[in-house]
Design an enzyme around this catalytic site. Structure first.
Site, PDB file in Angstrom:
ATOM      1  N   HIS A   1       0.769  -1.240  -0.104  1.00  8.24           N
ATOM      2  CA  HIS A   1      -0.075  -0.035   0.039  1.00  8.24           C
ATOM      3  C   HIS A   1       0.833   1.234  -0.059  1.00  8.24           C
ATOM      4  O   HIS A   1       0.206   2.273  -0.328  1.00  8.24           O
ATOM      5  CB  HIS A   1      -1.029   0.086   1.113  1.00  8.24           C
ATOM      6  CG  HIS A   1      -2.225   0.602   0.754  1.00  8.24           C
ATOM      7  ND1 HIS A   1      -3.344   0.296   1.553  1.00  8.24           N
ATOM      8  CD2 HIS A   1      -2.666   1.377  -0.225  1.00  8.24           C
ATOM      9  CE1 HIS A   1      -4.627   1.034   0.928  1.00  8.24           C
ATOM     10  NE2 HIS A   1      -4.263   1.491  -0.210  1.00  8.24           N
TER      11      HIS A   1
ATOM     12  N   HIS B   1      -6.921  -1.473   7.780  1.00  7.88           N
ATOM     13  CA  HIS B   1      -6.076  -0.595   8.688  1.00  7.88           C
ATOM     14  C   HIS B   1      -6.252   0.765   8.464  1.00  7.88           C
ATOM     15  O   HIS B   1      -6.851   1.218   7.494  1.00  7.88           O
ATOM     16  CB  HIS B   1      -4.721  -1.181   8.611  1.00  7.88           C
ATOM     17  CG  HIS B   1      -4.310  -2.525   8.569  1.00  7.88           C
ATOM     18  ND1 HIS B   1      -4.551  -3.496   7.554  1.00  7.88           N
ATOM     19  CD2 HIS B   1      -4.193  -3.161   9.555  1.00  7.88           C
ATOM     20  CE1 HIS B   1      -4.107  -4.736   7.560  1.00  7.88           C
ATOM     21  NE2 HIS B   1      -3.742  -4.629   9.237  1.00  7.88           N
TER      22      HIS B   1
ATOM     23  N   ASP C   1      -6.791  -6.583   1.931  1.00  6.41           N
ATOM     24  CA  ASP C   1      -6.947  -7.114   3.377  1.00  6.41           C
ATOM     25  C   ASP C   1      -8.212  -6.511   4.312  1.00  6.41           C
ATOM     26  O   ASP C   1      -8.658  -6.899   4.960  1.00  6.41           O
ATOM     27  CB  ASP C   1      -5.655  -6.812   4.224  1.00  6.41           C
ATOM     28  CG  ASP C   1      -5.455  -5.313   4.688  1.00  6.41           C
ATOM     29  OD1 ASP C   1      -6.430  -4.454   4.687  1.00  6.41           O
ATOM     30  OD2 ASP C   1      -4.150  -5.125   4.736  1.00  6.41           O
TER      31      ASP C   1
ATOM     32  N   HIS D   1       4.033   0.648   4.530  1.00  3.37           N
ATOM     33  CA  HIS D   1       2.625   0.198   4.104  1.00  3.37           C
ATOM     34  C   HIS D   1       1.787   0.624   5.170  1.00  3.37           C
ATOM     35  O   HIS D   1       0.429   0.867   4.811  1.00  3.37           O
ATOM     36  CB  HIS D   1       2.573  -1.105   3.216  1.00  3.37           C
ATOM     37  CG  HIS D   1       2.376  -2.240   4.396  1.00  3.37           C
ATOM     38  ND1 HIS D   1       1.887  -3.397   4.375  1.00  3.37           N
ATOM     39  CD2 HIS D   1       2.697  -2.033   5.866  1.00  3.37           C
ATOM     40  CE1 HIS D   1       1.860  -4.224   5.451  1.00  3.37           C
ATOM     41  NE2 HIS D   1       2.653  -3.540   6.231  1.00  3.37           N
TER      42      HIS D   1
ATOM     43  N   ASP E   1      -7.186  -1.640  -0.565  1.00  5.33           N
ATOM     44  CA  ASP E   1      -6.404  -2.679  -0.028  1.00  5.33           C
ATOM     45  C   ASP E   1      -7.125  -4.000   0.357  1.00  5.33           C
ATOM     46  O   ASP E   1      -8.033  -4.208   0.888  1.00  5.33           O
ATOM     47  CB  ASP E   1      -5.919  -2.210   1.538  1.00  5.33           C
ATOM     48  CG  ASP E   1      -4.757  -2.970   2.165  1.00  5.33           C
ATOM     49  OD1 ASP E   1      -4.830  -4.322   2.039  1.00  5.33           O
ATOM     50  OD2 ASP E   1      -4.093  -2.518   2.608  1.00  5.33           O
TER      51      ASP E   1
ATOM     52  N   ASP F   1      -3.351   2.961   8.130  1.00  7.34           N
ATOM     53  CA  ASP F   1      -2.353   3.350   7.425  1.00  7.34           C
ATOM     54  C   ASP F   1      -1.688   4.646   7.505  1.00  7.34           C
ATOM     55  O   ASP F   1      -1.401   5.459   6.852  1.00  7.34           O
ATOM     56  CB  ASP F   1      -2.438   2.882   6.062  1.00  7.34           C
ATOM     57  CG  ASP F   1      -2.668   1.446   5.744  1.00  7.34           C
ATOM     58  OD1 ASP F   1      -2.348   0.771   6.469  1.00  7.34           O
ATOM     59  OD2 ASP F   1      -2.797   1.093   4.388  1.00  7.34           O
TER      60      ASP F   1
ATOM     61  N   ASP G   1      -9.965  -0.483   3.514  1.00  3.24           N
ATOM     62  CA  ASP G   1      -8.649  -1.270   4.236  1.00  3.24           C
ATOM     63  C   ASP G   1      -9.109  -1.651   5.503  1.00  3.24           C
ATOM     64  O   ASP G   1     -10.020  -1.116   6.123  1.00  3.24           O
ATOM     65  CB  ASP G   1      -7.787   0.016   4.367  1.00  3.24           C
ATOM     66  CG  ASP G   1      -6.480  -0.606   4.615  1.00  3.24           C
ATOM     67  OD1 ASP G   1      -6.177  -1.601   5.078  1.00  3.24           O
ATOM     68  OD2 ASP G   1      -5.406   0.278   4.175  1.00  3.24           O
TER      69      ASP G   1
ATOM     70  N   GLU H   1      -1.623  -4.903  -1.869  1.00  3.35           N
ATOM     71  CA  GLU H   1      -1.382  -5.982  -0.831  1.00  3.35           C
ATOM     72  C   GLU H   1      -2.015  -7.364  -1.113  1.00  3.35           C
ATOM     73  O   GLU H   1      -2.089  -8.128  -0.243  1.00  3.35           O
ATOM     74  CB  GLU H   1      -2.328  -5.301   0.621  1.00  3.35           C
ATOM     75  CG  GLU H   1      -1.715  -4.138   1.252  1.00  3.35           C
ATOM     76  CD  GLU H   1      -0.444  -4.155   1.794  1.00  3.35           C
ATOM     77  OE1 GLU H   1      -0.044  -5.348   2.338  1.00  3.35           O
ATOM     78  OE2 GLU H   1       0.409  -3.288   1.914  1.00  3.35           O
TER      79      GLU H   1
HETATM   80  N1  LIG Z   1      -1.132  -1.817   4.377  1.00  5.30           N
HETATM   81  C1  LIG Z   1      -1.316  -2.412   5.467  1.00  5.30           C
HETATM   82  N2  LIG Z   1      -1.463  -3.705   5.078  1.00  5.30           N
HETATM   83  N3  LIG Z   1      -0.879  -2.008   6.403  1.00  5.30           N
HETATM   84  C2  LIG Z   1      -0.705  -2.862   7.687  1.00  5.30           C
HETATM   85  C3  LIG Z   1      -0.384  -1.810   9.048  1.00  5.30           C
HETATM   86  C4  LIG Z   1      -0.364  -2.641  10.348  1.00  5.30           C
HETATM   87  C5  LIG Z   1       0.204  -1.776  11.378  1.00  5.30           C
HETATM   88  N4  LIG Z   1      -0.819  -0.997  11.786  1.00  5.30           N
HETATM   89  C6  LIG Z   1       1.674  -1.220  11.146  1.00  5.30           C
HETATM   90  O1  LIG Z   1       1.721  -0.261  10.941  1.00  5.30           O
HETATM   91  O2  LIG Z   1       2.429  -2.173  10.950  1.00  5.30           O
HETATM   92 MN   LIG Z   2      -3.374  -0.615   3.697  1.00  3.69          MN
END
Ligand SMILES: NC(=[NH2+])NCCC[C@H](N)C(=O)O
Ligand SMILES: [Mn+2]
Length: 273
Positions: A80, A106, A206, A121, A204, A108, A104, A249
């Protein structure tokens, strides 16, 4: 594999296999995997390199060219982190900040100080607000209007990310809220937020439920249903104001029998129907 159904609207497709922003480099293989599921060919491919800011600057130039060519574009990541390049390029070409629907699990929205992992990411939304790590934040600053930014499907974050987005007036709609309120009410709110200018879509993978989409680096239970999501996004790629979409992702090495890639292809095809 089932027959490949071509994408109706033929977006300007760009492959962006950057994958140094997360754990492992699995998402580097996603563009080639999606090529098999979507059919057709890309108009451009940004060759991978380690340096995120340099990669994103090159991606931004490609996306700007796609917008100048009349768009809409489809960027296939990569992790991402690529969002910095995608949306900097699109906003730069249009000369104005964009609305953005960010789907998403998350937020991010970390910077280096708050991130538990140090992974880039987990920082692109902060960068789009001009706040993340310096070279990426400088590239993305001003690309997105915080009041026209909506995060959808969220269910995993750390408190500093939440505080940053609240301070900037960004709307966050969790995966639980989608289930409680229903897709109709949620999409009406999303559309009201995006109104007022050009806008884009960042997906994303996920965000989807891991039972349907296990092929991601950072899965979180309780995600969105891919079939419903495809339905509510159907045809938006042809709407006035829509500038383009990115997919991030997808990690083909963690997929099970191609089910995640198929879910992604279904959503992409729906958007550009
Ligand atoms: N784009 C993503 N999959 N981001 C996941 C981030 C997970 C967690 N918040 C981190 O900063 O490590
Ligand atoms: Mn993301």
């Amino acid at each position: 594999m089932e027959a490949v159904v071509p994408i109706a609207l033929r977006p300007y497709r760009i492959e962006a296999p950057f994958a140094h922003g997360g754990r492992g480099t699995g998402p580097a293989a996603a563009p080639a995997c999606l090529r098999r599921h979507l059919g057709g060919t890309a108009r451009g491919r940004v060759a991978p390199e380690r340096d995120a800011a340099r990669f994103c600057r090159r991606l931004a130039r490609r996306v700007a060219a796609a917008v100048a060519a009349g768009g809409p574009f489809l960027v296939l990541g990569g992790d991402h982190t690529i969002a910095v390049g995608t949306w900097a390029g699109a906003a730069g070409a249009l000369g104005r900040p964009l609305g953005l629907l960010w789907i998403d699990a998350h937020l991010d929205a970390h910077d280096q100080a708050s991130s538990p992992s140090g992974a880039l990411h987990g920082m692109p939304v902060a960068c789009l607000l001009g706040e993340g790590p310096r070279p990426l934040a400088a590239l993305a600053r001003g690309a997105v209007d915080p009041r026209r930014l909506v995060l959808l499907g969220v269910r995993s974050y750390e408190p500093p990310e939440w505080a940053r987005l609240a301070r900037r007036g960004v709307r966050v709609i969790g995966a639980g809220a989608v289930r409680r309120r229903g897709w109709g009410a949620v999409m009406a709110e999303v559309r009201a937020r995006l109104r007022g200018g050009p806008w884009g879509l960042s997906l994303d993978v996920d965000a989807l439920d891991p039972r349907q989409a296990p092929g991601v680096t950072t899965p979180v239970p309780g995600g969105l249903d891919a079939v419903r999501l495809a339905r509510v996004l159907h045809g938006i790629g042809g709407e006035a104001g829509f500038v383009g979409m990115e997919v991030a992702e997808l990690d083909p090495g963690r997929d099970r029998g191609g089910m995640t890639a198929r879910a992604v292809a279904r959503i992409v095809r729906a958007v550009f129907s």
